[in-house]
Enzyme design. Structure first.
Site, PDB file in Angstrom:
ATOM      1  N   ASP A   8      47.907  39.322  29.213  1.00 38.47           N
ATOM      2  CA  ASP A   8      48.435  38.857  30.501  1.00 38.47           C
ATOM      3  C   ASP A   8      49.006  37.464  30.256  1.00 38.47           C
ATOM      4  OD1 ASP A   8      47.362  41.143  31.556  1.00 38.47           O
ATOM      5  OD2 ASP A   8      45.814  40.157  32.753  1.00 38.47           O
ATOM      6  N   ASP A  22      47.734  48.799  40.194  1.00 35.31           N
ATOM      7  CA  ASP A  22      46.684  47.792  40.427  1.00 35.31           C
ATOM      8  C   ASP A  22      45.899  48.156  41.685  1.00 35.31           C
ATOM      9  OD1 ASP A  22      47.642  46.108  38.304  1.00 35.31           O
ATOM     10  OD2 ASP A  22      49.235  45.434  39.625  1.00 35.31           O
TER      11      ASP A  22
HETATM   12  O1  1PR Z   1      54.279  43.736  39.779  1.00 41.72           O
HETATM   13  O2  1PR Z   1      56.028  44.643  38.276  1.00 41.72           O
HETATM   14  O3  1PR Z   1      55.817  42.194  38.598  1.00 41.72           O
HETATM   15  O4  1PR Z   1      54.125  43.473  37.327  1.00 41.72           O
HETATM   16  C1  1PR Z   1      53.108  42.527  37.229  1.00 41.72           C
HETATM   17  C2  1PR Z   1      52.105  43.019  36.251  1.00 41.72           C
HETATM   18  O5  1PR Z   1      51.148  41.985  36.072  1.00 41.72           O
HETATM   19  C3  1PR Z   1      51.373  44.262  36.691  1.00 41.72           C
HETATM   20  O6  1PR Z   1      51.294  45.150  35.612  1.00 41.72           O
HETATM   21  C4  1PR Z   1      49.969  43.771  37.043  1.00 41.72           C
HETATM   22  O7  1PR Z   1      48.977  44.678  36.634  1.00 41.72           O
HETATM   23  C5  1PR Z   1      49.849  42.494  36.227  1.00 41.72           C
HETATM   24  N1  1PR Z   1      49.059  41.447  36.899  1.00 41.72           N
HETATM   25  C6  1PR Z   1      49.425  40.766  37.991  1.00 41.72           C
HETATM   26  N2  1PR Z   1      48.476  39.850  38.270  1.00 41.72           N
HETATM   27  C7  1PR Z   1      47.506  39.975  37.374  1.00 41.72           C
HETATM   28  C8  1PR Z   1      46.286  39.174  37.286  1.00 41.72           C
HETATM   29  O8  1PR Z   1      45.424  39.417  36.458  1.00 41.72           O
HETATM   30  N3  1PR Z   1      46.166  38.186  38.147  1.00 41.72           N
HETATM   31  N4  1PR Z   1      47.156  41.364  35.445  1.00 41.72           N
HETATM   32  C9  1PR Z   1      47.865  40.982  36.496  1.00 41.72           C
HETATM   33  C10 1PR Z   1      46.804  42.617  35.248  1.00 41.72           C
HETATM   34  C11 1PR Z   1      45.279  43.809  34.272  1.00 41.72           C
HETATM   35  C12 1PR Z   1      45.090  44.457  33.021  1.00 41.72           C
HETATM   36  C13 1PR Z   1      44.037  43.763  32.232  1.00 41.72           C
HETATM   37  C14 1PR Z   1      42.968  44.811  32.221  1.00 41.72           C
HETATM   38  C15 1PR Z   1      41.994  44.677  31.150  1.00 41.72           C
HETATM   39  N5  1PR Z   1      46.053  42.650  34.173  1.00 41.72           N
HETATM   40  O9  1PR Z   1      46.208  44.774  32.339  1.00 41.72           O
HETATM   41  O10 1PR Z   1      44.568  43.367  31.056  1.00 41.72           O
HETATM   42  O11 1PR Z   1      42.353  44.835  33.509  1.00 41.72           O
HETATM   43  O12 1PR Z   1      41.193  43.560  31.341  1.00 41.72           O
HETATM   44  P1  1PR Z   1      39.715  43.509  30.782  1.00 41.72           P
HETATM   45  O13 1PR Z   1      39.668  44.357  29.556  1.00 41.72           O
HETATM   46  O14 1PR Z   1      39.494  42.080  30.456  1.00 41.72           O
HETATM   47  O15 1PR Z   1      38.839  44.021  31.886  1.00 41.72           O
HETATM   48  P2  1PR Z   1      55.099  43.511  38.569  1.00 41.72           P
END
Ligand code: 1PR
Length: 527
Positions: A225, A380
């Site tokens: 991320d 999400d």
């Molecule tokens: O909406 O098309 O602009 O895409 C934004 C992207 O950013 C989406 O794929 C969304 O999932 C991601 N995103 C937005 N905000 C966050 C955040 O964390 N605040 N991260 C975020 C998403 C989630 C996973 C993470 C797993 C594994 N990250 O990909 O890596 O949950 O984590 P873990 O193993 O530590 O539990 P758009």
């Protein structure tokens, strides 16, 4: 000197980087004559067959290519670049002429397994060829395709691969050869094979053999991320249930390019970058993620996915950019797949409301040009707890193994946008189905309740979505130890599992996950 046929679609940067890494000098085909003056020609094709053949015809490349091939000059087609050697495809309704060097056609997979066939699979070797010198029959290569070749002449089959049934995964006749798998995305073993083509003087096959290989492996994916921290530096961060701040500041877990390289070296099967504030920035204005991809693809030879901010956009001068423009820039910078989050929710809601495909949504536009396999939907969802299924009519309700905060026994999974900041009146299962219908090729299934908790994947959610679609599903969020990976593969049909926090914090090495899975009899790629 290697000449590369780049017809304008897909990720040719990876092939260029691989050739250069192997010491080859590159020349790009810019006009039909360049084809006939090539010493060795590589044709990497990705995406949609019909659009590829149309472009080859428009550029007047068909005639010189036929002449080059019939003179038995060295040619290596990758994926669609190999399919182009045949007489036509079930993916092409245009009637445009294909190369027709090999007799036979290209057919869609007919299977109950997920399509696209995506991931690391083995090869059964059918010809003794210098192209396969040094390739251990126990190796796996990276595949990503929904169609496969069906040659009429069995003597041209170089390898087959098993995905439900056995299909031809590489062909060779004299100096003309091609693979359905992507050597440029297959780590060290792929580099070995590409190096054989580049360096060997004599490429002709030496007769039939019959050596059996391995089957499809489950994938382990490292996710980064990425966002700017408060000092404006691009960092890899990691949240707890999507909150990435610690005492006010954005957590900094490393630098994206360096971390991706580390995960490649540690054996990650794929790497995913999510630009988590992409929804509020315009990716083509300030281009840090393009740079990250360019730099990463120089050293990382496994598939790269990029997400964040992929949607139509109008800048302050009124200039319109389509989601396809944004995606194209990412592909040309080294991405193999793009991932759409927020925009997919809005598109799916419009589709479900009208029942009509507009043909203009990001999912439809990008999959039409680059193929379904290049379009990942990142979901999400957040749990919504209810006392009974009747309390959430119209949504996919599951009976939860763990009760909700007020003892509720049931929940459904509500879609969110903008990284969980806003909810929408849509269920994750309905979203996945709608996106598949619109042309998506894979689902990246997060779960906000589980993210960063180290408590294991949400198996109920994963089963609900996996059972509702026929495209591959990546389980994400909550991995805390090796056993969570075997659990997700033993108890759901997920094709891949993704983790972030445990890898960034070096709590569990990727290799430890692979060793654990292998011990449990779950097929994984080693290396
Ligand atoms: O909406 O098309 O602009 O895409 C934004 C992207 O950013 C989406 O794929 C969304 O999932 C991601 N995103 C937005 N905000 C966050 C955040 O964390 N605040 N991260 C975020 C998403 C989630 C996973 C993470 C797993 C594994 N990250 O990909 O890596 O949950 O984590 P873990 O193993 O530590 O539990 P758009």
């Amino acid at each position: 000197m290697i000449t590369l046929l780049d017809y304008g679609a897909g990720n040719v940067r990876s092939v260029m980087n691989a050739v250069e890494r192997l010491g080859g000098t590159l020349k790009l085909v810019t006009k039909p004559e360049d084809i006939l003056s090539a010493e060795k020609l590589i044709f990497p094709g990705v995406g949609n067959y019909e659009s590829m053949i149309r472009i080859l015809n428009q550029k007047n490349y068909i005639k010189p290519l036929r002449e080059y091939l019939s003179a038995d000059r060295p040619f290596f087609g990758i994926c669609l670049g190999m399919q182009a050697l045949f007489q036509g495809s079930e993916e092409d309704f245009s009637g445009n002429e294909s190369l027709g060097f090999f007799k036979g056609r290209v057919a869609r997979f007919k299977t109950n397994l997920a399509v696209p066939h995506m991931g690391w699979n083995g090869i059964n070797i059918k010809q003794d060829s210098p192209l396969l010198k040094g390739i251990d029959p126990g190796s796996r290569f990276y595949f990503v395709h929904s169609y496969h070749i069906v040659p009429e002449d069995p003597s041209v089959v170089l390898t087959t691969t098993t995905y439900d049934y056995e299909f031809t995964s590489a062909v060779q006749k004299g100096n003309v050869m091609g693979t359905q798998f992507h050597p440029e995305k297959s780590g060290g073993i792929g580099m070995q094979l590409l190096g054989n083509f580049i360096r060997s003087e004599a490429l002709h096959g030496r007769g039939p053999v019959d050596i059996r290989g391995l089957g499809l492996a489950k994938r382990v994916i490292a996710c980064l991320d990425v966002r700017s921290n408060d000092d404006g530096d691009l960092v890899v961060t990691k949240g707890d249930q999507y909150d990435v701040r610690d005492k006010g500041g954005v957590r900094n877990l490393g630098q994206p390019v360096a971390l991706a390289k580390r995960y490649y070296e540690e054996g990650a099967d794929e790497i995913t970058f999510l630009n988590i504030t992409g929804f509020r920035d315009f990716p083509l204005k300030d281009m840090p993620m393009l740079k990250v991809l360019e730099e990463t693809s120089k050293n990382v030879f496994v598939p790269l996915t990029i997400g964040g901010g992929i949607r139509d956009y109008t800048d302050s001068n009124g200039q319109i950019y389509s989601a396809l423009d944004v995606a194209s820039r990412y592909f040309r910078s080294g991405a193999d797949k793009i991932s759409i989050g927020s925009d997919a929710v809005e598109v799916a809601m419009a589709y479900l409301a009208t029942g009509k495909k507009t043909g203009t949504s990001a999912i439809e536009q990008i999959s039409r040009v680059y193929g379904n396999q290049a379009v990942v939907i990142s979901i999400d969802p957040k749990r919504v707890w209810v006392d009974s299924p009747e309390a959430a009519k119209g949504n996919h309700v599951v009976q939860s193994a763990e009760p909700g905060p007020e003892g509720q026994a049931y929940c459904w999974y509500q879609c969110t946008v903008q990284g969980g900041r806003q909810v929408r009146d849509l269920d994750a299962v309905a979203l996945a189905r709608a996106c598949e219908a619109l042309g998506a090729g894979e689902i990246l299934l997060n779960c906000i309740d589980k993210d960063g908790t180290n408590s294991g994947f949400d198996l109920d959610l994963i089963n609900a979505v996996r059972n509702a679609v026929s495209i591959p599903v990546i389980a994400s969020s909550g991995a805390g130890c090796e056993a969570h990976f075997s659990q997700v593969f033993e108890r759901t049909g997920a094709e891949a599992a993704l983790a972030a926090g445990i890898f960034h914090r070096k709590e569990v090495p990727i290799q430890a996950v692979k060793v654990h899975l292998a011990q449990r009899g779950i097929p994984v790629r080693q290396g």
